[in-house]
Design a protein around this motif. Structure first.
Motif, PDB file in Angstrom:
ATOM      1  N   GLY A 155       0.793  -1.217   0.000  1.00 36.18           N
ATOM      2  CA  GLY A 155       0.000   0.000   0.000  1.00 36.18           C
ATOM      3  C   GLY A 155       0.823   1.263   0.000  1.00 36.18           C
ATOM      4  O   GLY A 155       2.023   1.264  -0.238  1.00 36.18           O
ATOM      5  N   CYS A 156       0.182   2.376   0.275  1.00 38.84           N
ATOM      6  CA  CYS A 156       0.831   3.684   0.206  1.00 38.84           C
ATOM      7  C   CYS A 156       1.313   4.141   1.572  1.00 38.84           C
ATOM      8  O   CYS A 156       1.563   5.314   1.787  1.00 38.84           O
ATOM      9  N   GLY A 157       1.419   3.208   2.498  1.00 38.18           N
ATOM     10  CA  GLY A 157       1.818   3.581   3.846  1.00 38.18           C
ATOM     11  C   GLY A 157       0.618   3.880   4.719  1.00 38.18           C
ATOM     12  O   GLY A 157       0.752   4.123   5.909  1.00 38.18           O
ATOM     13  N   ASP A 158      -0.582   3.859   4.160  1.00 36.57           N
ATOM     14  CA  ASP A 158      -1.804   4.115   4.893  1.00 36.57           C
ATOM     15  C   ASP A 158      -2.682   2.879   4.777  1.00 36.57           C
ATOM     16  O   ASP A 158      -3.182   2.566   3.694  1.00 36.57           O
ATOM     17  N   ALA A 159      -2.862   2.167   5.887  1.00 35.99           N
ATOM     18  CA  ALA A 159      -3.649   0.930   5.854  1.00 35.99           C
ATOM     19  C   ALA A 159      -5.117   1.190   5.543  1.00 35.99           C
ATOM     20  O   ALA A 159      -5.867   0.253   5.279  1.00 35.99           O
ATOM     21  N   ALA A 160      -5.536   2.453   5.580  1.00 34.54           N
ATOM     22  CA  ALA A 160      -6.939   2.763   5.322  1.00 34.54           C
ATOM     23  C   ALA A 160      -7.220   2.997   3.850  1.00 34.54           C
ATOM     24  O   ALA A 160      -8.335   3.352   3.484  1.00 34.54           O
ATOM     25  N   ALA A 161      -6.217   2.844   2.958  1.00 31.26           N
ATOM     26  CA  ALA A 161      -6.414   3.092   1.532  1.00 31.26           C
ATOM     27  C   ALA A 161      -5.909   1.911   0.722  1.00 31.26           C
ATOM     28  O   ALA A 161      -5.040   1.156   1.158  1.00 31.26           O
ATOM     29  N   LEU A 162      -6.485   1.719  -0.456  1.00 35.75           N
ATOM     30  CA  LEU A 162      -6.050   0.664  -1.359  1.00 35.75           C
ATOM     31  C   LEU A 162      -6.109   1.166  -2.791  1.00 35.75           C
ATOM     32  O   LEU A 162      -6.803   2.133  -3.100  1.00 35.75           O
ATOM     33  N   CYS A 163      -5.347   0.517  -3.674  1.00 34.61           N
ATOM     34  CA  CYS A 163      -5.328   0.909  -5.084  1.00 34.61           C
ATOM     35  C   CYS A 163      -6.450   0.209  -5.830  1.00 34.61           C
ATOM     36  O   CYS A 163      -6.638  -1.005  -5.697  1.00 34.61           O
ATOM     37  N   CYS A 164      -7.177   0.977  -6.647  1.00 33.25           N
ATOM     38  CA  CYS A 164      -8.267   0.395  -7.432  1.00 33.25           C
ATOM     39  C   CYS A 164      -8.095   0.684  -8.923  1.00 33.25           C
ATOM     40  O   CYS A 164      -9.065   0.600  -9.685  1.00 33.25           O
ATOM     41  N   ASN A 165      -6.876   1.031  -9.349  1.00 34.65           N
ATOM     42  CA  ASN A 165      -6.618   1.228 -10.782  1.00 34.65           C
ATOM     43  C   ASN A 165      -6.809  -0.103 -11.501  1.00 34.65           C
ATOM     44  O   ASN A 165      -6.059  -1.056 -11.252  1.00 34.65           O
ATOM     45  N   PRO A 166      -7.798  -0.230 -12.402  1.00 33.96           N
ATOM     46  CA  PRO A 166      -8.062  -1.540 -13.019  1.00 33.96           C
ATOM     47  C   PRO A 166      -6.918  -2.046 -13.883  1.00 33.96           C
ATOM     48  O   PRO A 166      -6.836  -3.251 -14.144  1.00 33.96           O
ATOM     49  N   HIS A 167      -6.034  -1.149 -14.330  1.00 33.27           N
ATOM     50  CA  HIS A 167      -4.895  -1.576 -15.140  1.00 33.27           C
ATOM     51  C   HIS A 167      -3.652  -1.838 -14.295  1.00 33.27           C
ATOM     52  O   HIS A 167      -2.560  -1.981 -14.842  1.00 33.27           O
ATOM     53  N   HIS A 168      -3.826  -1.916 -12.992  1.00 31.11           N
ATOM     54  CA  HIS A 168      -2.782  -2.384 -12.094  1.00 31.11           C
ATOM     55  C   HIS A 168      -3.036  -3.827 -11.677  1.00 31.11           C
ATOM     56  O   HIS A 168      -2.375  -4.336 -10.766  1.00 31.11           O
ATOM     57  N   PHE A 169      -3.992  -4.477 -12.360  1.00 31.97           N
ATOM     58  CA  PHE A 169      -4.333  -5.858 -12.055  1.00 31.97           C
ATOM     59  C   PHE A 169      -4.303  -6.698 -13.324  1.00 31.97           C
ATOM     60  O   PHE A 169      -4.465  -6.192 -14.437  1.00 31.97           O
ATOM     61  N   SER A 170      -4.098  -7.977 -13.133  1.00 33.46           N
ATOM     62  CA  SER A 170      -4.250  -8.951 -14.217  1.00 33.46           C
ATOM     63  C   SER A 170      -5.126 -10.079 -13.706  1.00 33.46           C
ATOM     64  O   SER A 170      -5.328 -10.235 -12.489  1.00 33.46           O
ATOM     65  N   ARG A 171      -5.648 -10.861 -14.634  1.00 33.84           N
ATOM     66  CA  ARG A 171      -6.364 -12.083 -14.249  1.00 33.84           C
ATOM     67  C   ARG A 171      -5.394 -13.256 -14.311  1.00 33.84           C
ATOM     68  O   ARG A 171      -4.469 -13.273 -15.119  1.00 33.84           O
ATOM     69  N   LEU A 172      -5.628 -14.239 -13.471  1.00 39.45           N
ATOM     70  CA  LEU A 172      -4.744 -15.387 -13.412  1.00 39.45           C
ATOM     71  C   LEU A 172      -5.115 -16.390 -14.493  1.00 39.45           C
ATOM     72  O   LEU A 172      -6.284 -16.777 -14.631  1.00 39.45           O
ATOM     73  N   ALA A 173      -4.119 -16.800 -15.278  1.00 38.56           N
ATOM     74  CA  ALA A 173      -4.352 -17.753 -16.360  1.00 38.56           C
ATOM     75  C   ALA A 173      -4.480 -19.158 -15.795  1.00 38.56           C
ATOM     76  O   ALA A 173      -3.906 -19.492 -14.761  1.00 38.56           O
ATOM     77  N   ALA A 174      -5.235 -19.985 -16.502  1.00 38.68           N
ATOM     78  CA  ALA A 174      -5.415 -21.387 -16.133  1.00 38.68           C
ATOM     79  C   ALA A 174      -5.273 -22.232 -17.380  1.00 38.68           C
ATOM     80  O   ALA A 174      -5.523 -21.759 -18.498  1.00 38.68           O
ATOM     81  N   PRO A 175      -4.882 -23.507 -17.244  1.00 36.38           N
ATOM     82  CA  PRO A 175      -4.735 -24.379 -18.426  1.00 36.38           C
ATOM     83  C   PRO A 175      -6.045 -24.527 -19.174  1.00 36.38           C
ATOM     84  O   PRO A 175      -7.130 -24.467 -18.591  1.00 36.38           O
ATOM     85  N   GLU A 176      -5.944 -24.714 -20.496  1.00 34.96           N
ATOM     86  CA  GLU A 176      -7.119 -24.913 -21.325  1.00 34.96           C
ATOM     87  C   GLU A 176      -7.725 -26.283 -21.053  1.00 34.96           C
ATOM     88  O   GLU A 176      -7.033 -27.288 -21.033  1.00 34.96           O
ATOM     89  N   THR A 177      -9.023 -26.332 -20.818  1.00 39.60           N
ATOM     90  CA  THR A 177      -9.745 -27.581 -20.653  1.00 39.60           C
ATOM     91  C   THR A 177     -11.107 -27.427 -21.318  1.00 39.60           C
ATOM     92  O   THR A 177     -11.892 -26.604 -20.896  1.00 39.60           O
ATOM     93  N   PRO A 178     -11.443 -28.213 -22.352  1.00 41.26           N
ATOM     94  CA  PRO A 178     -10.615 -29.235 -22.994  1.00 41.26           C
ATOM     95  C   PRO A 178      -9.571 -28.603 -23.908  1.00 41.26           C
ATOM     96  O   PRO A 178      -9.514 -27.375 -24.011  1.00 41.26           O
ATOM     97  N   PRO A 179      -8.761 -29.443 -24.608  1.00 38.50           N
ATOM     98  CA  PRO A 179      -7.773 -28.895 -25.543  1.00 38.50           C
ATOM     99  C   PRO A 179      -8.442 -28.068 -26.635  1.00 38.50           C
ATOM    100  O   PRO A 179      -9.628 -28.228 -26.910  1.00 38.50           O
ATOM    101  N   PRO A 180      -7.712 -27.159 -27.254  1.00 37.54           N
ATOM    102  CA  PRO A 180      -8.297 -26.295 -28.294  1.00 37.54           C
ATOM    103  C   PRO A 180      -8.827 -27.108 -29.461  1.00 37.54           C
ATOM    104  O   PRO A 180      -8.300 -28.182 -29.780  1.00 37.54           O
ATOM    105  N   PRO A 181      -9.901 -26.642 -30.129  1.00 36.32           N
ATOM    106  CA  PRO A 181     -10.506 -27.421 -31.207  1.00 36.32           C
ATOM    107  C   PRO A 181      -9.618 -27.602 -32.416  1.00 36.32           C
ATOM    108  O   PRO A 181      -9.854 -28.498 -33.218  1.00 36.32           O
ATOM    109  N   TYR A 182      -8.576 -26.767 -32.570  1.00 33.93           N
ATOM    110  CA  TYR A 182      -7.704 -26.887 -33.733  1.00 33.93           C
ATOM    111  C   TYR A 182      -6.566 -27.859 -33.489  1.00 33.93           C
ATOM    112  O   TYR A 182      -5.645 -27.963 -34.288  1.00 33.93           O
TER     113      TYR A 182
END
Length: 348
Positions: free
Chosen positions: A111-138
């Motif tokens: 954080g920014c040194g203040d436990a009462a605040a958090l970052c909510c910039n959506p471009h400071h986050f990513s989604r976690l990737a997971a293996p493809e299930t089932p395999p790709p159709p190609y």
């Protein structure tokens, strides 16, 4: 004047939303919660948020700090990070555990040194990737275990690779050693030809991209451009903002900043005891831990990859836009038009 400026910022932000609702939300259901959150942000935070969403993450804007606590006026309040990520990036997002702070977000480093605040910039986050299930159709090959009659390694055969100045044999594509002070070196390949010199990385993170008006890191667009095939030129056109590689506690993460998938493989991506090669598809906006220092084997020795020969156990291979391996039509990384080899400096 003060009110009109805030109102203009809110209108800008609302126009930039990707979709007001996910599959289970009524249209406009997020609007009251979003406006309640906007009221809690200072003018400079609103301006920073507007810049981040309008550039779609192309510029590395700073953190957008919001006081902790639930926004008022919403029937089902959402955490600010979840709300803005759903509003501007992933309408189908459901849980906070699907998100990961990017390495440059101060909110993910305590954080920014203040436990009462958090970052909510959506471009400071990513989604976690997971293996493809089932395999790709190609897929043109079975993803199951190899048949008993299939060879598990190509014996002592080594492949020929071109380095621009003539061919020579190399058992690990670009294996190199160097003085301490860097954590990895990057090699860019087009099919079996390495293009340009090794790029040494000293900072804890590095951007790898093709051509950007603004950016720093490993720019592939500055590398030699002679004798490129149509397939390579087409694949290079899909690299765009490329990826962010970061050295974090326990391993190496790759964040896909482009508008097309990337594909990653390393000795630590395969499940324990799994035969063969594991290639992970990482969608735009997603990230994956592509190398785990705790899972890598001993410091010596290599690993056989069918059809490619020995592979350095302290390396990662990433292909832009095209997958390879037993679940794809391209069986080997050298069949991919544009790919990156990440050679990790072994810790002592």
């Amino acid at each position: 004047m003060f009110r009109s400026r805030r109102a203009a910022l809110v209108r800008r932000l609302w126009r930039q939303r990707c979709a007001a609702a996910g599959p289970d939300d009524a249209p406009g259901a997020l609007k009251p919660a979003a406006h309640a959150l906007f009221k809690k942000l200072k003018d400079e935070e609103l301006e920073l948020l507007a810049q981040a969403v309008e550039s779609r993450g192309a510029w590395e804007c700073g953190c957008v700090w919001v006081p902790r606590g639930e926004p008022r006026g919403a029937k089902a309040p959402l955490p600010p990070q979840l709300l803005l990520c759903r509003l501007y990036r992933w309408p189908d997002l459901r849980q906070l555990h699907e998100l990961k702070h990017l390495c440059y977000c101060a909110g993910g480093r305590g954080g920014c040194g203040d436990a009462a605040a958090l970052c909510c910039n959506p471009h400071h986050f990513s989604r976690l990737a997971a293996p493809e299930t089932p395999p790709p159709p190609y897929s043109k090959a079975s993803c199951g275990p190899p048949r008993p009659d299939e060879p598990q390694h190509p014996g002592t055969q080594l492949l020929e690779f071109s380095y621009g100045g003539g061919d020579r044999r190399d058992t690990s594509l670009s294996r190199s050693t160097g003085k301490d002070g860097y954590w990895c070196k990057l090699a860019y390949w087009e099919h079996r030809t390495r293009v340009g010199r090794l790029y040494t990385v000293h900072e804890t993170s590095v951007n790898v991209f093709c051509e950007l008006p603004r950016g720093s890191g490993f720019c592939l667009g500055q590398l030699p451009a002679a004798h490129r095939s149509r397939a390579v030129r087409r694949a290079r056109g899909k690299i765009g903002r490329g990826l962010l590689l970061s050295l974090e506690p326990g391993g190496v993460w790759a964040y896909n900043r482009s508008e097309h998938p990337i594909f990653a493989s390393s000795p630590t991506l395969a499940p324990p005891g799994a035969p063969g090669l594991t290639v992970l598809k990482v969608l735009p906006g997603y990230s994956a831990k592509v190398f785990d220092y705790e899972r890598v084997g001993g410091a010596g020795g290599g690993r056989w990859l069918p059809g490619e020969g020995p592979c350095d156990p302290h390396s990662v291979r990433i292909s832009f836009a095209k997958g390879w391996g037993p679940c794809y039509s391209r069986q080997f990384i050298t069949s991919c038009p544009c790919w990156l080899e990440v050679l990790l400096n072994r810790p002592r």
